[in-house]
Design a protein around this motif. Sequence first.
Motif, PDB file in Angstrom:
ATOM      1  N   GLN A   1       9.359  -4.134  -4.457  1.00 51.38           N
ATOM      2  CA  GLN A   1       8.085  -3.936  -5.146  1.00 51.38           C
ATOM      3  C   GLN A   1       8.088  -4.621  -6.511  1.00 51.38           C
ATOM      4  O   GLN A   1       7.084  -5.205  -6.917  1.00 51.38           O
ATOM      5  CB  GLN A   1       7.799  -2.443  -5.301  1.00 51.38           C
TER       6      GLN A   1
ATOM      7  N   LYS B   1       3.067   4.947  -4.217  1.00 52.69           N
ATOM      8  CA  LYS B   1       2.313   6.163  -4.505  1.00 52.69           C
ATOM      9  C   LYS B   1       1.362   5.943  -5.676  1.00 52.69           C
ATOM     10  O   LYS B   1       1.626   5.141  -6.566  1.00 52.69           O
ATOM     11  CB  LYS B   1       3.264   7.306  -4.847  1.00 52.69           C
ATOM     12  N   ALA B   2       0.277   6.700  -5.686  1.00 50.83           N
ATOM     13  CA  ALA B   2      -0.737   6.573  -6.728  1.00 50.83           C
ATOM     14  C   ALA B   2      -0.168   6.846  -8.117  1.00 50.83           C
ATOM     15  O   ALA B   2      -0.507   6.162  -9.078  1.00 50.83           O
ATOM     16  CB  ALA B   2      -1.909   7.490  -6.437  1.00 50.83           C
ATOM     17  N   ASP B   3       0.707   7.860  -8.252  1.00 48.84           N
ATOM     18  CA  ASP B   3       1.260   8.178  -9.561  1.00 48.84           C
ATOM     19  C   ASP B   3       2.173   7.062 -10.065  1.00 48.84           C
ATOM     20  O   ASP B   3       2.219   6.773 -11.262  1.00 48.84           O
ATOM     21  CB  ASP B   3       1.984   9.527  -9.557  1.00 48.84           C
TER      22      ASP B   3
ATOM     23  N   ALA C   1       0.823  -1.197   0.000  1.00 45.53           N
ATOM     24  CA  ALA C   1       0.000   0.000   0.000  1.00 45.53           C
ATOM     25  C   ALA C   1       0.864   1.258   0.000  1.00 45.53           C
ATOM     26  O   ALA C   1       0.360   2.353  -0.181  1.00 45.53           O
ATOM     27  CB  ALA C   1      -0.923  -0.007   1.210  1.00 45.53           C
TER      28      ALA C   1
ATOM     29  N   MET D   1       1.777   3.847  -9.234  1.00 46.61           N
ATOM     30  CA  MET D   1       0.851   2.773  -9.588  1.00 46.61           C
ATOM     31  C   MET D   1       0.253   3.030 -10.962  1.00 46.61           C
ATOM     32  O   MET D   1       0.077   2.108 -11.753  1.00 46.61           O
ATOM     33  CB  MET D   1      -0.261   2.640  -8.544  1.00 46.61           C
ATOM     34  N   GLU D   2      -0.059   4.289 -11.265  1.00 43.88           N
ATOM     35  CA  GLU D   2      -0.604   4.632 -12.580  1.00 43.88           C
ATOM     36  C   GLU D   2       0.413   4.309 -13.672  1.00 43.88           C
ATOM     37  O   GLU D   2       0.054   3.762 -14.715  1.00 43.88           O
ATOM     38  CB  GLU D   2      -0.992   6.107 -12.636  1.00 43.88           C
ATOM     39  N   GLN D   3       1.682   4.622 -13.442  1.00 46.46           N
ATOM     40  CA  GLN D   3       2.730   4.311 -14.420  1.00 46.46           C
ATOM     41  C   GLN D   3       2.819   2.815 -14.660  1.00 46.46           C
ATOM     42  O   GLN D   3       3.020   2.355 -15.777  1.00 46.46           O
ATOM     43  CB  GLN D   3       4.082   4.844 -13.949  1.00 46.46           C
TER      44      GLN D   3
END
Length: 89
Positions: free
Chosen positions: A26, A6-8, A3, A10-12
């Motif tokens: 990761q 970071k969201a950005d 968790a 994860m988007e990549q």
Amino acid sequence: MTAMVKADVMEQVIVGGDLANLDPQQRTSYYLRVCESLGLNPDTKPFEFLKLNGRVILYARRECTEQLRKRDKVSVSIVGRETVNGAYV
């Protein structure tokens, strides 16, 4: 993946397939999850990390395609030949 990603980042990973900003732990977690989701044996190294156009991507190796082919009973034998619209298939 944890968790803590970071969201950005994860988007990549999800949208662009770019694993460059993941740390080694990761990346390993991602690798194992992909293998698990496809029913592949990670010990046979079905994927490798490849740097391509500034991105780090997960590349499916021959070991991956062979496992999928065997699992899904996909034959690579030629079972017929014909000419369709002037093309030999």
